[in-house]
Each structure stands twice: as structure tokens, then as C-alpha cells.
Write an enzyme that holds these catalytic residues in place. Sequence first.
Site, short mmCIF file in Angstrom:
data_model
loop_
_atom_site.label_atom_id
_atom_site.label_comp_id
_atom_site.label_asym_id
_atom_site.label_seq_id
_atom_site.Cartn_x
_atom_site.Cartn_y
_atom_site.Cartn_z
CE LYS A 72 46.84 41.03 29.76
NZ LYS A 72 45.44 40.65 30.10
CG ASP A 103 46.32 38.95 35.98
OD1 ASP A 103 46.72 39.59 36.98
OD2 ASP A 103 45.23 39.18 35.43
CE LYS A 154 43.38 37.01 36.87
NZ LYS A 154 42.16 37.46 36.20
CG ASP A 162 46.58 37.68 31.28
OD1 ASP A 162 45.74 37.81 30.35
OD2 ASP A 162 46.63 38.45 32.25
CG ASP A 170 42.07 40.56 37.73
OD1 ASP A 170 43.13 40.25 37.17
OD2 ASP A 170 41.08 39.80 37.77
CD GLU A 190 46.58 42.30 34.41
OE1 GLU A 190 46.72 41.54 33.43
OE2 GLU A 190 45.56 42.29 35.13
NE ARG A 203 41.22 47.12 31.32
CZ ARG A 203 39.92 46.82 31.41
NH1 ARG A 203 39.02 47.78 31.57
NH2 ARG A 203 39.53 45.58 31.35
#
Length: 462
Positions: A230, A235, A242, A253, A312, A314, A316
Site C-alpha cells: 500500500k 492520507d 481525519k 501510510d 478514509d 481508501e 483497501r
Amino acid sequence: MPQDAHTVLIRAEAADQPRPIWCVTAQDWRKAAGELPPIAVAFAEATGFRAEPGKVLVVPDSSGAIAGVLFGVEATPRDPLAFGKLATTLPAGDYRLASGAADPRLAALAFALGGYRFERYRSRNAPRPRLVVPEGVDEAALIRTVEAVALARDLVNTPANDMGPAELEAAARALAARHGAAIEVTGGDDLLAANLPMIHAVGRASPRSPRLIDLAWGEADAPKVTLVGKGVCFDTGGLDIKPSSGMLLMKKDMGGAASALGLAHMIMARKLPVRLRVLVPAVENAIDGSAFRPGDILRSRKGLSVEIGNTDAEGRLVLADALSLADEEAPELMIDFATLTGAARVALGPQLPPAYTDDERLAADLARHAASEADPLWRLPLWQPYAGMLDSPIADINNAPGSGFAGSITAALFLQRFVERAGAWLHLDIYAWNPSSRPARPEGGEAQTIRALDALLAERYG
């Protein structure tokens, strides 16, 4: 490559009068004192040294120079990497392991990992201690591991203004060039033409173009091992934004991508006889008028429609397209790394990443190597009764169940829907960060699970 391992490790013939380090327990340190100069023993006794675990005592010789170092250890170490403390406590200079270490290889590795510094933005960098590689320890393997961990740590530690999708691509290209690997990158609207719509949807709101990085190495007819990481370089949470406190660590991230590239370095440097493929969906989850929305329905590469329960969640989404692409060539082993859920941290904390697989042999082998390499993880179940939490009334699947239960498991179950043909699949929900410093694990970015996986792959394919 990042940190030169020779800033913390050195060969015996290159060392400048290395000072000995004696690892001693509370029960036997006086017996071990026979190896020390009398003045060193007297100094230890005068200071009340009792060899408690983790205690460090630098002892002088008759001239006042350093005669050596006493380091308190446990007869059965609870932390096999405790020796790493010395990399941050000893004065600059060269040292050698004299006696008492339960595992000289892990001791040297711990020292090297503990000596890591992220110094890109510092104006002055202090000299550091160096350790002679112990006799009988595979120097090449040690350096390979230190380089891989440092690579992953450097990528995670770099702030998002200097580590966006383009910079992550540049890191992958540098790694490919070092090892003679092929690399292809699909970016921007070309992602739609390549049928990677969810990677495009997540990254399209950022001025930093989304892309899929695809690295390949090894003989075409060798066993196929595929790594997916990933690569969300920052993010915001998207439109489900967030809070500010939730964004403070979001430079990490892309820790899954960093881990995949670190493990790829180990595999290629080892020249493991596999056909390696590394897929990194590199995006920034930002906000503008083109951002994907809660309630949108996205079409995935696999053809499954995905209702967006939360923007949020995202990671996956981009992983699903990358996993689908990887799965199409039915690799023998497919591993994905992702800083995927806060639920994993609630369940197991920052030091213990959950691992998911239905392959019992893979799970057992991984647990064994995690223990031997002091690179911990913990298997959690792909609990199929929870799959119903992902149901959507208007699409094939929802990316973020409304329930607050079993968040790491449901995320793994979501990804599992996009894997069918791989011989074995392993999902790792890593944290990629040390919230505070411990021996061999300085505060900041971390490469979790890759040392255990390197040992597993070497056993299977070496």
C-alpha cells in the site's frame, strides 16, 4: 540505497583497536570478571555494578582510556534485540563482542539496527560507535538486512512533501536499477485505460498523479512470488476527513510499500531463484472537487462493484485493484503489506502486526521464523461469519462496515474477495512505526515482518 551498513558495522581488519564488550548476567558477572583488567573489576565494584538486564558500564584502563564495556543481559533474553541499546549509549569508536551473547548474529543485527539514524534534515550528524562483525556471522546477509530495513525506515520517515507518488516511484526505480529489474509505471488517466479504476478514483483529487508501480525480476519460469504494498503517500481521509491529530503520522501510510521494497531488496540481493513481482499503488488521498465521495459506487478491476462507506478506508481500494492484477497470473505466493487499520493497533498494539492467511503451513512457517528472527507478528483469523458485515444493499460489497467491530478482520476479508488464483496469500496489517525508542528500534518508521519473511523465503526457495 539508504544508510551504509559500514557506518555501524566494520570488519575486524579495518577496526581501530576495538574495545571488548562483555555480556554478563547478574549471576555470573563476577566469574566473567576474570577476563577483565583488575582496574576494570575494581571500577565495576566501586560503582555498584550488578549486571541488571540492560545496564551498561564503560570501564577504564590504568590510563583512563576505555578498557571495555560490561553489558547486563538475561540468561534467557526476553528481548533478543536488547544488544541494540549499545548503539545509542556507547561513545564513538570501534567495539567487538568479547563474550556472553546468546546469539552473536542477532546481537550484531540489533547493534546495526539500533545505530540507524534518519539524518536527511539535520545540519550536524554526530559520529557513532561501530561494531566488528562477530566471527562466524554472515557479513553479507547482515548488511543485506540492515540495508533493507534502513530503506524502509528512510521511506517512511521522509515527510509527505518530499515523498509523494513520484518520489516513491523514483525509489522503486533506483532499487530496480541496482538489481537489474524491469519496471513499468502506469499513471494518471492511463490507469482507467489499464482497468485500474479504484487506484485512479482514490488518487485523482491530488495534483500528484496516482500511479501503479510494477517491478519484475528473475527468470520467467521460476516460482512466482508477488509482493503488494500500500503506497498511500499521505492520507487526509478524503471527504471523510481525519481530525488534525489523525493526520500527524499519515506520512507513514505508505509503510506497506516501503516494506515491500525493503523485502524486494533482500530477495534480489540474495539472488533467490524466484520470479519476483512488486506492485505498489502509489496515491495521495486528497480533497478537491473531483474527490470520490461517501456513497459512491466504484467498479473494481475484478468487476466487483464497491459501495464507499467511508473515504478514509481508501487503502483497501487501491490494494484491491493491485491484488486483482497480481492474482491474474496465479503466483505461487502473494504477500501484501498495508498500514490498513487502527483496529489492528487496538487489538495487538504497535509492536505486533496481525497476519492473515488460510494456508496452515505458511502460517506455521511464518510464526517459526518470526520467533527466530525477533520480528514478531500474530495470526488472526479470516473469520468468514464476519463477511456479512461487508454486505451492501446496492453493490457487491461495501468498503467500510458501519459496525465498529472486528475492523482488521473485515478489512482482510474485503481484500480476500479479490484473491482467487494465488497458491497462497498472506495479508499483513502493519503499523510501520515505533511510537517510542526501544533497543534496535528507534522512534520513527519501521520495517515490520520483512526479516521473518526473508528467512521464510530463503528456506522455501534458497
